[in-house]
Design a protein around this motif. Structure first.
Motif, PDB file in Angstrom:
ATOM      1  N   GLU A   1     -12.763 -22.328  -1.131  1.00  0.00           N
ATOM      2  CA  GLU A   1     -12.627 -21.039  -0.461  1.00  0.00           C
ATOM      3  C   GLU A   1     -12.921 -21.177   1.024  1.00  0.00           C
ATOM      4  O   GLU A   1     -13.624 -22.093   1.448  1.00  0.00           O
ATOM      5  CB  GLU A   1     -13.558 -19.991  -1.078  1.00  0.00           C
ATOM      6  CG  GLU A   1     -15.035 -20.286  -0.910  1.00  0.00           C
ATOM      7  CD  GLU A   1     -15.909 -19.156  -1.427  1.00  0.00           C
ATOM      8  OE1 GLU A   1     -15.458 -17.995  -1.404  1.00  0.00           O
ATOM      9  OE2 GLU A   1     -17.052 -19.432  -1.856  1.00  0.00           O
ATOM     10  N   LYS A   2     -12.386 -20.237   1.765  1.00  0.00           N
ATOM     11  CA  LYS A   2     -12.566 -20.257   3.205  1.00  0.00           C
ATOM     12  C   LYS A   2     -14.038 -20.038   3.537  1.00  0.00           C
ATOM     13  O   LYS A   2     -14.731 -19.251   2.896  1.00  0.00           O
ATOM     14  CB  LYS A   2     -11.714 -19.182   3.869  1.00  0.00           C
ATOM     15  CG  LYS A   2     -11.708 -19.249   5.391  1.00  0.00           C
ATOM     16  CD  LYS A   2     -10.496 -18.560   5.958  1.00  0.00           C
ATOM     17  CE  LYS A   2     -10.345 -18.869   7.434  1.00  0.00           C
ATOM     18  NZ  LYS A   2      -9.033 -18.462   7.953  1.00  0.00           N
ATOM     19  N   VAL A   3     -14.515 -20.772   4.555  1.00  0.00           N
ATOM     20  CA  VAL A   3     -15.880 -20.619   5.034  1.00  0.00           C
ATOM     21  C   VAL A   3     -15.845 -20.107   6.469  1.00  0.00           C
ATOM     22  O   VAL A   3     -15.082 -20.613   7.301  1.00  0.00           O
ATOM     23  CB  VAL A   3     -16.653 -21.959   4.974  1.00  0.00           C
ATOM     24  CG1 VAL A   3     -18.048 -21.803   5.586  1.00  0.00           C
ATOM     25  CG2 VAL A   3     -16.759 -22.447   3.540  1.00  0.00           C
ATOM     26  N   ILE A   4     -16.655 -19.094   6.747  1.00  0.00           N
ATOM     27  CA  ILE A   4     -16.746 -18.538   8.089  1.00  0.00           C
ATOM     28  C   ILE A   4     -18.201 -18.619   8.542  1.00  0.00           C
ATOM     29  O   ILE A   4     -19.086 -18.019   7.920  1.00  0.00           O
ATOM     30  CB  ILE A   4     -16.266 -17.077   8.148  1.00  0.00           C
ATOM     31  CG1 ILE A   4     -14.828 -16.966   7.628  1.00  0.00           C
ATOM     32  CG2 ILE A   4     -16.358 -16.537   9.572  1.00  0.00           C
ATOM     33  CD1 ILE A   4     -14.371 -15.544   7.401  1.00  0.00           C
ATOM     34  N   ILE A   5     -18.441 -19.387   9.594  1.00  0.00           N
ATOM     35  CA  ILE A   5     -19.776 -19.484  10.192  1.00  0.00           C
ATOM     36  C   ILE A   5     -19.822 -18.465  11.327  1.00  0.00           C
ATOM     37  O   ILE A   5     -19.048 -18.556  12.282  1.00  0.00           O
ATOM     38  CB  ILE A   5     -20.047 -20.907  10.716  1.00  0.00           C
ATOM     39  CG1 ILE A   5     -19.925 -21.918   9.577  1.00  0.00           C
ATOM     40  CG2 ILE A   5     -21.421 -20.981  11.358  1.00  0.00           C
ATOM     41  CD1 ILE A   5     -19.995 -23.364  10.031  1.00  0.00           C
TER      42      ILE A   5
END
Length: 427
Positions: A28-32
């Protein structure tokens, strides 16, 4: 019988403390969100988001339409590209006192066809410990002899060497003859005792070998020469030649040797006196992987802080500079790479320039800068989040780390001991 018993106990001890299971592919996409991004190219972005998917960085910025995914709140924290350690024996040895665990050197003086990659132990506890400081990539390099063999570049979260490989057989390592015979005294200090009278002869022998390689043709030979075949890509630029040389005249002779033979791509490794040949390095565009900055001077004429300030001097003269860690206990000291870089900031280098030496610059030297070394859209999501300045051992506290988008486990034998005794004495 007692030795057999000892080896069985040792084997089970190593198995019981094996590296954690490698991470699975990113799903899944990871957003920091809200972090300070240190891009690795000298630039810093404050309070900025970074997103990655399928192992690649997809966006950098505060776009309002970022899709949902696994959101990591990194406000007040710092994001860095994974650090890269070159010229290391990580994974090629485990316990110095147990010969069976050491596989960093092959028998023979000229073994160019020896491949360090197939000896790489992906479950090394030393590798595991290095990841805790942000070391996520390494150039696995053989040692010894005149031609040690071929290095390869690996990522540090894998089942085996096949999974670990990032760039296979990137270069050949040539230990240039020394002008002076030397001996180890202590703490890595080498004392030059007498002139090497065979210096010119040794260079001639190396040159003769390479001339034979240039003239070698498999079709016209009755038997294959694997060593020659391993060296031939040096003349086409398909493989790099890492020349380990320190003194001024040695560096001059090494570069001239490469020019005479039309070897396309060379790197000086060590380069203790590279500050004395600045113009030559600039004119030939030769990069330098500077030896461990926590080193003592080579001679009584050197400044006491020569190795501390050498990287700054080279960078100020537009030389492509990376940091390497060879020397006493180099495997264990690989984990200190960011702190070596941090030390140079007291000698004329900014923190972002120091960071470049262990990210972008080293990636360029190793030929992997198309995927690694900087935080850029389209590049590998090989990065980590730190509570503070990753070049300072007091604040380099990793909370998350990713290799090609896979979230890796940040534990080691040392952290297990820390937690064990923290719990004991907290009572």
């Amino acid at each position: 019988m007692k030795y057999l018993f000892f080896n069985i106990i040792l084997l089970f001890g190593l198995i019981s403390n094996a590296q954690q299971t490698p991470a699975k592919s990113q799903t899944e996409k990871v957003i920091i969100q809200g972090a300070t991004l240190h891009l690795g190219n000298g630039k810093v972005l404050e309070n900025t988001n970074l997103a990655f998917e399928n192992g690649l960085i997809t966006s950098i910025g505060n776009e309002s339409d970022l899709p949902t995914g696994n959101i990591i709140n990194a406000a007040g924290k710092h994001v860095y590209p994974g650090f890269i350690v070159p010229n290391s024996t990580l994974g090629l040895g485990e316990i110095d006192a147990v010969k069976a665990t050491i596989d960093q050197q092959e028998i023979g003086d000229e073994v160019p066809n020896v491949r360090s990659l197939i000896a790489y132990n992906a479950e090394s506890q030393v590798v595991e410990a290095s990841r805790l400081n942000g070391i996520l990539l390494a150039q696995i390099t053989p040692q010894g002899g005149t031609i040690s063999g071929t290095s390869s570049i690996v990522q540090l979260d894998a089942w085996n060497w096949e999974d670990a490989a990032v760039k296979i057989d990137d270069g050949t390592h040539l230990n240039w003859p020394t002008l002076f015979k030397s001996k180890n005294v202590s703490f890595g200090l080498r004392v030059y005792s007498e002139v090497n009278k065979d210096y010119s002869k040794e260079i001639s022998e190396i040159k003769e070998l390479f001339l034979q390689v240039k003239g070698y043709d498999l079709k016209s030979n009755n038997s294959r020469n694997l060593g020659f075949e391993s060296l031939q890509p040096l003349f086409t630029g398909e493989k790099k030649l890492y020349i380990h040389a320190d003194l001024e005249q040695e560096i001059i002779d090494a570069i001239k040797f490469s020019e005479d033979l039309n070897i396309k791509d060379i790197i000086i490794v060590g380069g203790s006196e590279s500050h004395k040949v600045i113009e030559l390095l600039k004119s030939t565009k030769t990069p330098v992987l500077v030896k461990r900055v926590h080193s003592l001077p080579n001679s009584e004429d050197d400044d006491y802080d020569m190795f501390y300030k050498l990287p700054a001097f080279l960078m100020q003269n537009n030389i492509l500079v990376g940091l390497e860690v060879s020397g006493q206990m180099d495997r264990m000291n690989s984990r200190n790479l960011p702190f070596y870089a941090g030390h140079t900031t007291a000698y004329g280098i900014s923190e972002e320039q120091a960071l470049q030496m262990i990210t972008q610059n080293t990636a360029k030297v190793l030929g992997i800068d198309d995927k690694y070394g900087t935080l850029e859209v389209g590049k590998s999501a090989t990065l980590f989040i730190s509570e503070g300045n990753a070049l300072d051992m007091r604040t380099n506290q990793l909370t998350d780390a990713f290799i090609d988008g896979r979230k890796i486990i940040l534990k080691s034998h040392q952290t297990e001991l820390y937690e064990r005794y923290r719990d004991k004495y907290a009572k």
